[in-house]
Enzyme design. Structure first.
Site, PDB file in Angstrom:
ATOM      1  N   CYS A 107       0.850  -1.179   0.000  1.00 34.68           N
ATOM      2  CA  CYS A 107       0.000   0.000   0.000  1.00 34.68           C
ATOM      3  C   CYS A 107       0.887   1.231   0.000  1.00 34.68           C
ATOM      4  CB  CYS A 107      -0.922  -0.008   1.216  1.00 34.68           C
ATOM      5  SG  CYS A 107      -0.012   0.034   2.761  1.00 34.68           S
TER       6      CYS A 107
ATOM      7  N   CYS B 119       4.051   1.573   2.133  1.00 33.48           N
ATOM      8  CA  CYS B 119       5.292   0.948   1.675  1.00 33.48           C
ATOM      9  C   CYS B 119       6.075   1.925   0.807  1.00 33.48           C
ATOM     10  CB  CYS B 119       4.991  -0.306   0.859  1.00 33.48           C
ATOM     11  SG  CYS B 119       4.247  -1.612   1.813  1.00 33.48           S
TER      12      CYS B 119
ATOM     13  N   ASP C   5      -1.614 -27.287 -16.270  1.00 32.74           N
ATOM     14  CA  ASP C   5      -0.264 -27.806 -16.167  1.00 32.74           C
ATOM     15  C   ASP C   5      -0.151 -28.317 -14.730  1.00 32.74           C
ATOM     16  OD1 ASP C   5       2.590 -28.101 -16.339  1.00 32.74           O
ATOM     17  OD2 ASP C   5       2.706 -26.240 -15.206  1.00 32.74           O
TER      18      ASP C   5
ATOM     19  N   ASP D  97       2.219 -22.324 -15.884  1.00 32.67           N
ATOM     20  CA  ASP D  97       3.132 -21.343 -15.315  1.00 32.67           C
ATOM     21  C   ASP D  97       4.556 -21.454 -15.817  1.00 32.67           C
ATOM     22  OD1 ASP D  97       3.773 -23.718 -13.953  1.00 32.67           O
ATOM     23  OD2 ASP D  97       4.700 -22.547 -12.372  1.00 32.67           O
TER      24      ASP D  97
ATOM     25  N   ASP E 227       5.426 -24.288 -20.539  1.00 30.50           N
ATOM     26  CA  ASP E 227       4.016 -24.125 -20.890  1.00 30.50           C
ATOM     27  C   ASP E 227       3.795 -22.945 -21.821  1.00 30.50           C
ATOM     28  OD1 ASP E 227       3.180 -26.150 -19.136  1.00 30.50           O
ATOM     29  OD2 ASP E 227       3.389 -24.764 -17.467  1.00 30.50           O
TER      30      ASP E 227
END
Lengths: 65, 803
Positions: free
Chosen positions: B93, B96, B502, B681, B685
């Site tokens: 947010c 930070c 996957d 991922d 893939d």
């Protein structure tokens, strides 16, 4: 109707002024981080322990006068 | 101001293990150090301001952070300051942003530190030596954020420029529309109150003065697109728009000169304004997802350490590598080129290439591939292939080929306009001919009617029908951590009927989990963990995660590629591979195992499996309920795939597939008329993701997979897939409704226009109302519950209790 002679230019000049103000702000990068700009206003400049303590005391005084 | 013992870490908010290295208030020493640093700088108000988002990665400082060669990315700017461009990961947010900027500004010499919260990029400038980059970056990574340098020149300025241009055009159009409307209202009022002919003429001239230059400037995006389409012999939505705007302006100018009252400047300019709003919102909605993708592209391969024949080292960019050269790979570094190991022993994490979750052992002569991660020991590698010839590039090529095929998809809006534009043109032409030749009116009046038809049918509402829904859908998905990258992703998602998963990292968590903890005695667990703490091998880490209070035993030694050993007075304790621990028996029931060998006791086996994500079974069941055919395609071994398929409830699974096999399977499915949704991922893939009808990737995926995927979702769960599906179905529904509304509106107003009964006032009102109806209808997407098994809770600002 003679009033139009100066009202119309005034309206146009005001509108143009706003338009140019916007174009300037766009050019100077003020639209590049809208999310950050919305939050930045809430940041303290230089938070220090003293400030923090002062704020806390103020809060306490307000809560228990 | 310390309070009673917390159950969660004061820095990162994670639960505190019973014997934490960080003391009673922190989960680890790293968090304690981060807290001390923040408090030392007087910034502890950060903890009161921030909001922790449970779906984001935690702020726990990473002990085995990947070290970038920050110095190599540092450059000197025009003012003589050292400058570094970084991507910040882990921003939760605004607090930070504030924390990082303030911490950096407190470092001596730092002149400029600013984070763009939208794009998550940090620009850092300081006085003096370039070599300080490392220290400055460390100040931030110590807090638990992750930094990655990027090259700003690799991030395309093209789209940003385009968006700015749209915004500028929109504002100019808005300014002009407002002012012209002001005069138009006077004219309309003048109709009833008897405005003089010359005053009206003046108003019209003023309108022309404002509207014509504004249209010439603002409508360029439409003209450009219309010309582009006409050049290749097609027609799109922008052709009738451009035609209507040009005809309306020219005709209005003629009417103004003739002092007549059929002047449509207001309609023309507000049409441009409304459409530009749609365009701009559309471009912005995708801007955020796009910048996420661009950030990934901006990450260059890091520097490599080349080992010359005379024994000298050189740190150089990976492009300098040539076959036959040797380079060093430190533990924790990614391998930059294909090659084979010349010396050293280590474990290689090949997940990126083949989806295998358990690292492979690397010995002399073991082939290694670019993009894989060297885990435990330093290696010297001799290059066999670089750049274009690596396995990595091969995969990228496969992916690009698949992507070309998909680019043929035509967005719904364009398909509609393909039929719509000719109808509009025919109607307008028919109206002109009908009135001129049929009814014998003067050609000016006939042209006026035909322009009215164009303005009324002008796809103002149609132009908004799709972008308005997409903006709302994109915003809603973003709130749930789902980034929509492709404009047509939702349309395609809504038609999917086969779902292909996957395995590693998608259906499963992508890291091994210890499965036989219950069968092992407490003492053995503690002993094993006290050795495992010393290692960064995934199996050791999985073991440590599950043993609370493990303390590092003194004198543990890591033998790369074999395991860990500890010399005790009684003899040697070993934790590692089966052969190394002297065990003969074979047991292939688990994906991976560690053995603990002690003097005078039977060896103990620790089994590990990469378990499916928590909600995988529920998600698959829900997908099946919705009528999806669910498949599992994996590059992993059959036994591992079968186990994952069983746990997730998928009956149709295939193992040991190469990236090309996966693409072939997807093409087979497409050939049978299925629309495939692919969720994956790994780098392996990526080609399949590109070949699928629509593709999704978790945010933990390989960079390149995220780049090709249409949708990227964050978090550890699969439920976002269902949320995306739900939103896609509803968006599809709303878009079709919007089209229907536009057609109904046209059906009502076109006869009026054809009959020549449309005045400028009616045209303006009709156009605005239809746009408003479409926009309000689109907004309905933002109301209504999202998909949930159970709703996730968002942790609100952490309020520290005062003791």
């Amino acid at each position: 109707m003679t009033v139009l002679i100066y009202l119309i230019p005034i309206a146009l000049v005001l509108g143009l002024a706003a338009l140019f103000a916007f174009l300037w702000s766009l050019k100077s990068g003020q639209y590049e981080d809208m999310e950050g700009a919305a939050n930045r206003i809430l940041f303290d400049d230089e938070p220090s322990h003293e400030n923090q303590r002062k704020i806390e005391t103020d809060d306490n005084e307000r809560d228990n006068p | 101001m310390f309070s009673a013992p917390h159950s969660t870490c004061r820095h990162c908010g994670e639960p505190i293990p019973t014997a934490s290295t960080g003391g009673a208030q922190f989960c680890c020493a790293g968090c304690h150090a981060a807290y001390d640093m923040i408090e030392g700088l007087g910034l502890d108000s950060y903890y009161q301001r921030r909001c922790l988002d449970p779906d984001q990665p935690t702020l726990k400082p990473d002990e085995d952070e990947v070290r970038f060669d920050f110095d190599a990315y540092t450059e000197t700017d025009s003012e003589g300051l050292s400058a570094l461009h970084l991507m910040v990961e882990g921003l939760q947010c605004a607090a930070c942003v504030w924390l990082i900027e303030t911490v950096l500004k407190k470092q001596p010499g730092v002149r400029h530190a600013r984070i763009n919260m939208t794009t998550r990029r940090l620009v850092l400038k300081w006085d003096g030596a370039l070599a300080r980059a490392e220290d400055l970056a460390h100040a931030v990574t110590q807090l638990g954020y992750r930094l990655a340098p990027y090259d700003p020149s690799l991030i395309s300025a093209e789209t940003e420029r385009h968006e700015k241009q749209l915004l500028r055009a929109m504002v100019v159009a808005g300014f002009a529309a407002g002012n012209v409307m002001l005069f138009s209202v006077s004219v309309w009022a003048g109709f009833t109150q008897g405005m003089g002919e010359y005053t009206r003429g003046l108003m019209h001239w003023l309108s022309a003065l404002i509207a014509l230059p504004a249209i010439a400037y603002s409508a360029r995006p439409f003209f450009r697109s219309a010309i582009g389409a006409l050049k290749v012999g097609r027609t799109n939505m922008d052709v009738p728009i451009s035609l209507a705007v040009i005809l309306a302006s020219t005709m209005s100018l003629v009417e103004t000169i003739r002092m007549s009252d059929h002047v449509y400047f207001d309609s023309a300019i507000s049409l441009v304004f409304f459409l530009l709003i749609g365009r701009y919102l559309d471009s912005r909605a995708r801007g955020r997802a796009r910048s996420a993708g661009e950030n990934l592209m901006g990450l260059r391969a890091r520097a490599v350490t080349i080992l010359w024949e005379d024994g000298t080292h050189e740190i150089a960019p990976p492009e300098k590598l040539k076959p036959g050269m040797r380079f060093l790979v430190a533990a924790g570094e990614r391998i930059a080129a294909d090659g084979h190991v010349v010396s050293g022993e280590s474990d290689i994490d090949t997940q990126l290439i083949n989806g295998e979750s358990v690292p492979e052992r690397a010995l002399t002569n073991t082939p290694v591939f670019a993009g894989t991660l060297n885990l435990s020991g330093p290696l010297t590698v001799e290059v066999t292939a670089t750049g274009e010839d690596t396995l990595l590039s091969e995969i990228v090529r496969l992916m690009e080929a698949a992507e070309d095929a998909r680019a043929k998809y035509v967005a719904l809006a364009d398909r509609v306009s393909r039929y719509y534009a000719p109808v509009v043109h025919t109607l307008a032409l028919g109206a002109f001919l009908g009135w001129w030749l049929g009814a014998g009116s003067p050609w000016q009046d006939a042209l006026m009617v035909s322009i009215a038809v164009l303005i009324i049918t002008c796809p103002c509402a149609l132009g908004l029908a799709v972008p308005a829904v997409q903006v709302v859908a994109g915003g809603r998905l973003l709130q749930r951590g789902i980034l929509m990258k492709a404009g047509t992703a939702l349309e395609r998602l809504a038609t999917a009927d086969v779902c292909v998963f996957d395995k590693t990292g998608t259906l499963t968590q992508g890291q091994p989990q210890w499965t036989n903890a219950h069968a092992i005695g407490e003492d053995d667990k503690l002993l094993a963990a006290s050795l495992a703490v010393a290692s960064k091998h995934p199996l050791s880490r999985a073991l440590c995660r599950n043993v609370l209070g493990a303390v590092l035993a003194k004198g543990v030694e890591e033998i790369p590629g074999s395991g860990l050993r500890l010399k005790t007075p009684d003899g040697e304790v070993r934790l590692g591979r089966r052969e190394w621990c002297g065990v003969e028996a074979k047991d292939e029931s688990a994906e991976a195992e560690l053995w603990l060998a002690r003097p005078n006791a039977a060896p103990v086996r620790f089994a590990f499996t990469d378990q499916v994500r928590i909600d995988a079974a529920a998600t698959v069941a829900e997908l099946k309920r919705q009528g999806f055919k669910v498949l599992l395609l994996s590059g992993d071994r059959a036994s591992a795939v079968e186990a994952a398929a069983r746990d997730a409830g998928i009956d149709d699974w295939h193992s040991a597939l190469t990236p090309a096999d996966k693409v072939a399977r997807l093409q087979d499915l497409a050939g049978l008329g299925h629309c495939v949704m692919m969720i994956g991922d790994g780098l392996n893939d990526a080609p399949a993701l590109a070949a699928a009808h629509v593709s999704l990737s978790p945010a933990s995926a390989a960079d390149i997979s995220q780049t090709v995927a249409d949708i990227v979702f964050q978090g550890n769960k699969l439920a976002p897939i269902l949320e995306a599906l739900l939103v896609a179905k509803r968006a599809d529904h709303l878009i079709k409704q919007n089209f229907a509304l536009s057609f109904v509106y046209n059906a009502l107003t076109v006869p009026l226009a054809l009959a020549g009964m449309v005045t400028p006032l009616i045209a303006a009102i009709a156009m605005s109302t239809s746009s408003l109806v479409v926009i309000s209808n689109s907004l309905r997407l933002s109301i209504g519950a999202g998909f949930s098994f159970k709703r996730p809770s968002v942790v609100k600002p952490v309020q520290e209790q005062q003791a």
